[in-house]
Design a protein around this motif. Structure first.
Motif, PDB file in Angstrom:
ATOM      1  N   ASP A 138       0.863  -1.176   0.000  1.00 16.43           N
ATOM      2  CA  ASP A 138       0.000   0.000   0.000  1.00 16.43           C
ATOM      3  C   ASP A 138       0.908   1.237   0.000  1.00 16.43           C
ATOM      4  O   ASP A 138       1.699   1.413   0.904  1.00 16.43           O
ATOM      5  CB  ASP A 138      -0.903  -0.164   1.230  1.00 16.43           C
ATOM      6  CG  ASP A 138      -1.321   1.092   1.946  1.00 16.43           C
ATOM      7  OD1 ASP A 138      -1.178   2.172   1.415  1.00 16.43           O
ATOM      8  OD2 ASP A 138      -1.831   0.936   3.072  1.00 16.43           O
ATOM      9  N   GLY A 139       0.831   2.000  -1.079  1.00 14.79           N
ATOM     10  CA  GLY A 139       1.659   3.207  -1.169  1.00 14.79           C
ATOM     11  C   GLY A 139       2.963   2.989  -1.916  1.00 14.79           C
ATOM     12  O   GLY A 139       3.827   3.856  -1.918  1.00 14.79           O
ATOM     13  N   PHE A 140       3.095   1.874  -2.552  1.00 13.16           N
ATOM     14  CA  PHE A 140       4.293   1.559  -3.340  1.00 13.16           C
ATOM     15  C   PHE A 140       3.863   0.668  -4.508  1.00 13.16           C
ATOM     16  O   PHE A 140       3.067  -0.248  -4.297  1.00 13.16           O
ATOM     17  CB  PHE A 140       5.319   0.806  -2.480  1.00 13.16           C
ATOM     18  CG  PHE A 140       6.555   0.405  -3.258  1.00 13.16           C
ATOM     19  CD1 PHE A 140       7.670   1.211  -3.268  1.00 13.16           C
ATOM     20  CD2 PHE A 140       6.569  -0.777  -4.009  1.00 13.16           C
ATOM     21  CE1 PHE A 140       8.802   0.845  -4.000  1.00 13.16           C
ATOM     22  CE2 PHE A 140       7.686  -1.138  -4.745  1.00 13.16           C
ATOM     23  CZ  PHE A 140       8.800  -0.332  -4.728  1.00 13.16           C
ATOM     24  N   PRO A 141       4.397   0.885  -5.704  1.00 10.12           N
ATOM     25  CA  PRO A 141       5.309   1.941  -6.120  1.00 10.12           C
ATOM     26  C   PRO A 141       4.596   3.268  -6.350  1.00 10.12           C
ATOM     27  O   PRO A 141       3.437   3.301  -6.733  1.00 10.12           O
ATOM     28  CB  PRO A 141       5.883   1.407  -7.429  1.00 10.12           C
ATOM     29  CG  PRO A 141       4.926   0.386  -7.928  1.00 10.12           C
ATOM     30  CD  PRO A 141       4.138  -0.097  -6.774  1.00 10.12           C
ATOM     31  N   ARG A 142       5.352   4.345  -6.156  1.00 14.75           N
ATOM     32  CA  ARG A 142       4.788   5.681  -6.308  1.00 14.75           C
ATOM     33  C   ARG A 142       5.514   6.488  -7.368  1.00 14.75           C
ATOM     34  O   ARG A 142       5.157   7.634  -7.615  1.00 14.75           O
ATOM     35  CB  ARG A 142       4.911   6.419  -4.988  1.00 14.75           C
ATOM     36  CG  ARG A 142       3.599   6.659  -4.273  1.00 14.75           C
ATOM     37  CD  ARG A 142       3.974   7.110  -2.887  1.00 14.75           C
ATOM     38  NE  ARG A 142       2.978   7.867  -2.245  1.00 14.75           N
ATOM     39  CZ  ARG A 142       2.382   7.458  -1.124  1.00 14.75           C
ATOM     40  NH1 ARG A 142       2.629   6.291  -0.602  1.00 14.75           N
ATOM     41  NH2 ARG A 142       1.523   8.234  -0.537  1.00 14.75           N
ATOM     42  N   THR A 143       6.527   5.917  -7.941  1.00 14.72           N
ATOM     43  CA  THR A 143       7.196   6.578  -9.083  1.00 14.72           C
ATOM     44  C   THR A 143       7.438   5.483 -10.132  1.00 14.72           C
ATOM     45  O   THR A 143       7.481   4.288  -9.803  1.00 14.72           O
ATOM     46  CB  THR A 143       8.564   7.183  -8.697  1.00 14.72           C
ATOM     47  OG1 THR A 143       9.449   6.115  -8.337  1.00 14.72           O
ATOM     48  CG2 THR A 143       8.464   8.168  -7.553  1.00 14.72           C
ATOM     49  N   ILE A 144       7.617   5.931 -11.364  1.00 18.87           N
ATOM     50  CA  ILE A 144       7.890   4.972 -12.439  1.00 18.87           C
ATOM     51  C   ILE A 144       9.169   4.187 -12.130  1.00 18.87           C
ATOM     52  O   ILE A 144       9.241   2.985 -12.354  1.00 18.87           O
ATOM     53  CB  ILE A 144       8.018   5.714 -13.788  1.00 18.87           C
ATOM     54  CG1 ILE A 144       6.648   6.200 -14.235  1.00 18.87           C
ATOM     55  CG2 ILE A 144       8.662   4.842 -14.848  1.00 18.87           C
ATOM     56  CD1 ILE A 144       5.704   5.121 -14.719  1.00 18.87           C
ATOM     57  N   ARG A 145      10.163   4.871 -11.557  1.00 16.64           N
ATOM     58  CA  ARG A 145      11.424   4.174 -11.277  1.00 16.64           C
ATOM     59  C   ARG A 145      11.199   3.050 -10.261  1.00 16.64           C
ATOM     60  O   ARG A 145      11.705   1.941 -10.422  1.00 16.64           O
ATOM     61  CB  ARG A 145      12.466   5.183 -10.771  1.00 16.64           C
ATOM     62  CG  ARG A 145      13.788   4.539 -10.493  1.00 16.64           C
ATOM     63  CD  ARG A 145      14.932   5.524 -10.485  1.00 16.64           C
ATOM     64  NE  ARG A 145      16.148   4.837 -10.052  1.00 16.64           N
ATOM     65  CZ  ARG A 145      16.708   5.021  -8.872  1.00 16.64           C
ATOM     66  NH1 ARG A 145      16.192   5.866  -8.005  1.00 16.64           N
ATOM     67  NH2 ARG A 145      17.788   4.350  -8.556  1.00 16.64           N
ATOM     68  N   GLN A 146      10.424   3.341  -9.214  1.00 19.34           N
ATOM     69  CA  GLN A 146      10.130   2.285  -8.229  1.00 19.34           C
ATOM     70  C   GLN A 146       9.412   1.113  -8.913  1.00 19.34           C
ATOM     71  O   GLN A 146       9.707  -0.055  -8.664  1.00 19.34           O
ATOM     72  CB  GLN A 146       9.241   2.835  -7.109  1.00 19.34           C
ATOM     73  CG  GLN A 146       9.907   3.860  -6.214  1.00 19.34           C
ATOM     74  CD  GLN A 146       8.957   4.488  -5.184  1.00 19.34           C
ATOM     75  OE1 GLN A 146       7.854   4.005  -4.967  1.00 19.34           O
ATOM     76  NE2 GLN A 146       9.389   5.581  -4.561  1.00 19.34           N
ATOM     77  N   ALA A 147       8.452   1.455  -9.788  1.00 22.75           N
ATOM     78  CA  ALA A 147       7.684   0.406 -10.477  1.00 22.75           C
ATOM     79  C   ALA A 147       8.594  -0.444 -11.362  1.00 22.75           C
ATOM     80  O   ALA A 147       8.487  -1.674 -11.391  1.00 22.75           O
ATOM     81  CB  ALA A 147       6.564   1.027 -11.305  1.00 22.75           C
ATOM     82  N   GLU A 148       9.501   0.224 -12.056  1.00 23.79           N
ATOM     83  CA  GLU A 148      10.385  -0.524 -12.966  1.00 23.79           C
ATOM     84  C   GLU A 148      11.304  -1.462 -12.189  1.00 23.79           C
ATOM     85  O   GLU A 148      11.487  -2.620 -12.571  1.00 23.79           O
ATOM     86  CB  GLU A 148      11.224   0.453 -13.800  1.00 23.79           C
ATOM     87  CG  GLU A 148      10.414   1.078 -14.923  1.00 23.79           C
ATOM     88  CD  GLU A 148      11.161   2.201 -15.639  1.00 23.79           C
ATOM     89  OE1 GLU A 148      10.648   2.657 -16.674  1.00 23.79           O
ATOM     90  OE2 GLU A 148      12.229   2.639 -15.157  1.00 23.79           O
ATOM     91  N   ILE A 149      11.857  -0.959 -11.094  1.00 23.35           N
ATOM     92  CA  ILE A 149      12.749  -1.806 -10.294  1.00 23.35           C
ATOM     93  C   ILE A 149      11.963  -3.005  -9.745  1.00 23.35           C
ATOM     94  O   ILE A 149      12.396  -4.154  -9.834  1.00 23.35           O
ATOM     95  CB  ILE A 149      13.382  -0.997  -9.136  1.00 23.35           C
ATOM     96  CG1 ILE A 149      14.329   0.058  -9.697  1.00 23.35           C
ATOM     97  CG2 ILE A 149      14.115  -1.915  -8.160  1.00 23.35           C
ATOM     98  CD1 ILE A 149      14.871   1.026  -8.650  1.00 23.35           C
ATOM     99  N   PHE A 150      10.787  -2.724  -9.217  1.00 20.22           N
ATOM    100  CA  PHE A 150      10.002  -3.790  -8.601  1.00 20.22           C
ATOM    101  C   PHE A 150       9.558  -4.819  -9.639  1.00 20.22           C
ATOM    102  O   PHE A 150       9.589  -6.024  -9.397  1.00 20.22           O
ATOM    103  CB  PHE A 150       8.793  -3.168  -7.903  1.00 20.22           C
ATOM    104  CG  PHE A 150       8.256  -4.012  -6.791  1.00 20.22           C
ATOM    105  CD1 PHE A 150       9.067  -4.392  -5.731  1.00 20.22           C
ATOM    106  CD2 PHE A 150       6.930  -4.419  -6.788  1.00 20.22           C
ATOM    107  CE1 PHE A 150       8.580  -5.176  -4.693  1.00 20.22           C
ATOM    108  CE2 PHE A 150       6.439  -5.198  -5.763  1.00 20.22           C
ATOM    109  CZ  PHE A 150       7.255  -5.580  -4.716  1.00 20.22           C
ATOM    110  N   GLU A 151       9.158  -4.305 -10.788  1.00 21.10           N
ATOM    111  CA  GLU A 151       8.710  -5.183 -11.870  1.00 21.10           C
ATOM    112  C   GLU A 151       9.823  -6.155 -12.279  1.00 21.10           C
ATOM    113  O   GLU A 151       9.570  -7.292 -12.655  1.00 21.10           O
ATOM    114  CB  GLU A 151       8.287  -4.316 -13.071  1.00 21.10           C
ATOM    115  CG  GLU A 151       7.698  -5.055 -14.238  1.00 21.10           C
ATOM    116  CD  GLU A 151       6.322  -5.624 -13.937  1.00 21.10           C
ATOM    117  OE1 GLU A 151       5.769  -5.361 -12.859  1.00 21.10           O
ATOM    118  OE2 GLU A 151       5.820  -6.373 -14.795  1.00 21.10           O
TER     119      GLU A 151
END
Ligand SMILES: Nc1ncnc2c1ncn2[C@@H]1O[C@H](COP(=O)(O)OP(=O)(O)O)[C@@H](O)[C@H]1O
Length: 274
Positions: A138-151
């Motif tokens: 909840d509250g993550f990812p909040r930026t494209i960079r966070q999403a890309e790393i997590f993905e």
């Protein structure tokens, strides 16, 4: 080891631990005025593993991510990880960066991707050490960079994108209260808007605390009108693109909220099943 390496290794170990056992769970979601019985065969059916579900909640401040994520976490027996809580725990600690983080959150800005990755990575490692698997983020990812790393390191099963009118978001943030003793989350806002011009009405009664908490309620320092408006602005600029990031190949369910609870849990479970 860098934060990213921690996250990568924690995620890699989580993936290796999957077992082929599928489990069936009956979740009973009690709504304000309806009871919904849901037969849930979690995502494990898809990948043949026995790990807990890996779900993400997106949505503006005040939309109710925490409320739904925490209920689902209890129903499904997987950890609810709110990155805002990770940041607040850090603020309450005597860590050297606490002061700097307080300045950022009190202005309604996002803390750096690096800090968030470090906090999340530590949290995932702790949960791995406790033998827990899966997450409702909840509250993550909040930026494209966070999403890309997590993905790049995880297999997210479901993305739930909650939506609510902006004036109601503001009212709900201003109505948030926390019990300073037990940490329970409540909301004193009473949303009752008649439908007009084709727009649906909205009815969200307050989530009031039990009597033992009423004299101990506090508000978050970032839940002032000025800071909430800034957080909404930051959401549209930095976090809304994350909704688009997940909208295509990923299994995403978008839910426009008009009432608290009603059928929402069932809709989320149904999306996880298809
Ligand atoms: N994924 C994230 N990336 C950057 N900053 C974050 C993230 N999650 C939480 N934060 C920081 O913590 C604050 C509180 O987060 P949260 O409790 O999730 O608030 P909200 O009610 O706005 O959803 C945010 O305003 C931001 O400063």
């Amino acid at each position: 080891m860098t934060a990213l390496q921690h996250l990568l290794s924690a995620a890699a170990r989580g993936a290796a631990k999957r077992s082929p056992a599928a489990r069936m769970m009956t979740a009973v979601a009690c709504e304000a005025d309806t009871a919904i019985h849901v037969n849930l065969a979690p995502k494990t059916r898809r990948d043949g593993g026995g790990r807990g579900v890996q779900w993400i909640f997106l949505g503006c401040p005040g939309v109710g991510k925490g409320t739904y994520a925490s209920r689902l976490s209890q129903l499904l027996g997987v950890p609810h990880i709110a990155t805002g809580d990770l940041v607040r725990n850090e603020l309450a600690s005597s860590s050297p960066q606490a002061r700097q983080l307080a300045d950022i959150t009190n202005q309604g800005k996002l803390v750096s991707d690096e800090v968030i990755m470090t906090l999340l990575s530590k949290r995932l490692q702790q949960q791995e050490a406790n033998g827990e698997s899966g997450f409702i983020l909840d509250g993550f990812p909040r930026t494209i960079r966070q999403a890309e790393i997590f993905e790049g390191v995880t297999d997210v099963d479901l993305v739930v994108n909650l939506k609510l009118r902006e004036d109601v978001l503001l009212e709900k943030c201003l109505g948030r209260r926390i019990c300073s003793q037990c940490g329970g989350n409540f909301n004193v806002a009473f949303i009752n808007i008649r439908g007009e011009n084709g727009e649906p009405g909205m009815y969200m009664p307050p989530l009031l605390p039990p009597p033992q908490c009423t004299t101990k309620l506090i508000s978050r320092p970032d839940d002032t009108e000025e800071v909430v408006k800034e957080r909404l602005h930051v959401y549209y600029e930095m976090s809304q693109p994350v909704e688009e990031f997940y909208s295509q190949p990923r299994k995403t369910v978008g839910i426009q909220l008009t009432r608290r609870n009603r059928r929402i849990m069932a809709k989320i479970f149904a999306s996880a099943e298809t």
